[in-house]
Scaffold this active site. Structure first.
Site: not given
Ligand code: PMP
Length: 295
Positions: A64, A152-154, A158
């Protein structure tokens, strides 16, 4: 709820009280959402406290960071060891762990050289609860893979999850199910989705979804249990012809779904493949079976 006067967090190389930690209001993560994070769990196992799939989580954090042009100054192994220390300093056994990589002051849309790493942990039950869920098809779609790196955990991604969950809750549901940019079923706001039809499990293929570590564990468990799983695209209409369905994610673990919109899944949860996987998942994480650990 997340911290109190005794809570210690890791921040930029030091273990400090959460109440004394500060961040600049000019940081790029706060203004533009460019930061990356993880959601990890540790379990109190017969072998002691064990972080489930720490290597996979920290490798995803590195991925990420890399795609977002963030230079992460720690290896996955270092981050794992730091996390064990945070758990120990807080006396945590069963815990949710939140590593966050946030950036320094930068009001332009360019990469930021100053990188901050924080690791926090707290006791957190299953975030979707343990009752079967009422799920609503979201009017929001997951981010278009041509607009961002969906795997990717951006931080900024969210906002899409918050809109979807809020819409579902405002309409009397527990959670949302989102489609992808082409209209196929993608995932929940914070969990991957599986459905069961005629003894076969179906889940969306990688490409338009977060490559969930729990999803991968479910695939492993299904293989061990000799269930057939098809990773393929399917529609909301097909979900409404399924026998059963569930969400899975680190925070949610494996949680059954009672209904999608006004369609009630006909199979009793206890008779579903999801229920078998749910039990096996609990055993796997709580008994430290088959974990990819460094230490
Ligand atoms: N999809 C989304 C959008 C998520 O935020 C999460 C939680 N990280 C998941 C799926 C599940 O991923 P994991 O199993 O790795 O927690």
């Amino acid at each position: 709820m997340y911290y109190n006067e005794n809570t210690i967090i890791f921040l930029d190389g030091a273990y400090v009280p959460a109440q004394q930690a500060t961040a600049s209001l000019y940081n790029q993560t706060m203004h533009y959402g460019n930061g990356v994070f993880e959601g990890i769990r540790a379990y109190d196992t017969p072998d002691g406290v064990r972080i489930f799939k720490a290597k996979e989580h920290y490798e995803r954090l590195q991925y990420s960071a890399q795609v977002m042009h963030i230079d992460l100054p720690y290896t996955a192994k270092e981050l794992e060891l730091i996390t064990y220390k945070v758990l120990e300093l807080n006396g945590l056994k069963d815990a949710y762990i939140r590593p966050l990589v946030y950036l320094g002051d930068n009001m332009s849309l360019t990469p930021t050289a100053q990188v901050h790493v924080v690791i926090m942990a707290w006791e957190w039950g299953n975030y979707l609860g343990d009752k079967l869920l009422k799920v609503r098809t979201s009017s929001f779609q997951r981010p278009n893979p041509k607009s961002c790196f969906v795997e990717a955990k951006v931080v900024g991604h969210y906002t899409n999850s918050i809109l979807a969950t809020t819409e579902a809750k405002n309409n009397g549901f527990d959670e949302a199910l989102l489609t992808d940019a082409a209209g196929f079923v993608a995932e929940g706001p914070g969990a991957n989705f599986f459905m069961e039809k005629d003894g076969v499990l179906y889940t969306a293929p990688l490409g338009n979804i977060l490559a969930g570590i729990t999803r991968a564990t479910v695939l492993e468990l299904a293989k061990e249990l000799d269930y057939q799983v098809l990773e393929r695209l399917f529609t909301i209409e097909e979900v409404k012809q399924a026998d059963s369905a569930f969400f899975c994610g680190t925070a949610a673990e494996v949680i059954g779904i009672a209904q999608l919109d006004d369609f009630v899944f006909p199979m009793e949860w206890e008779d579903s493949i999801g229920a078998v996987i749910q039990k096996k998942y609990k055993r796997r994480v709580a008994h430290n079976e088959y974990q990819n650990v460094y230490i």
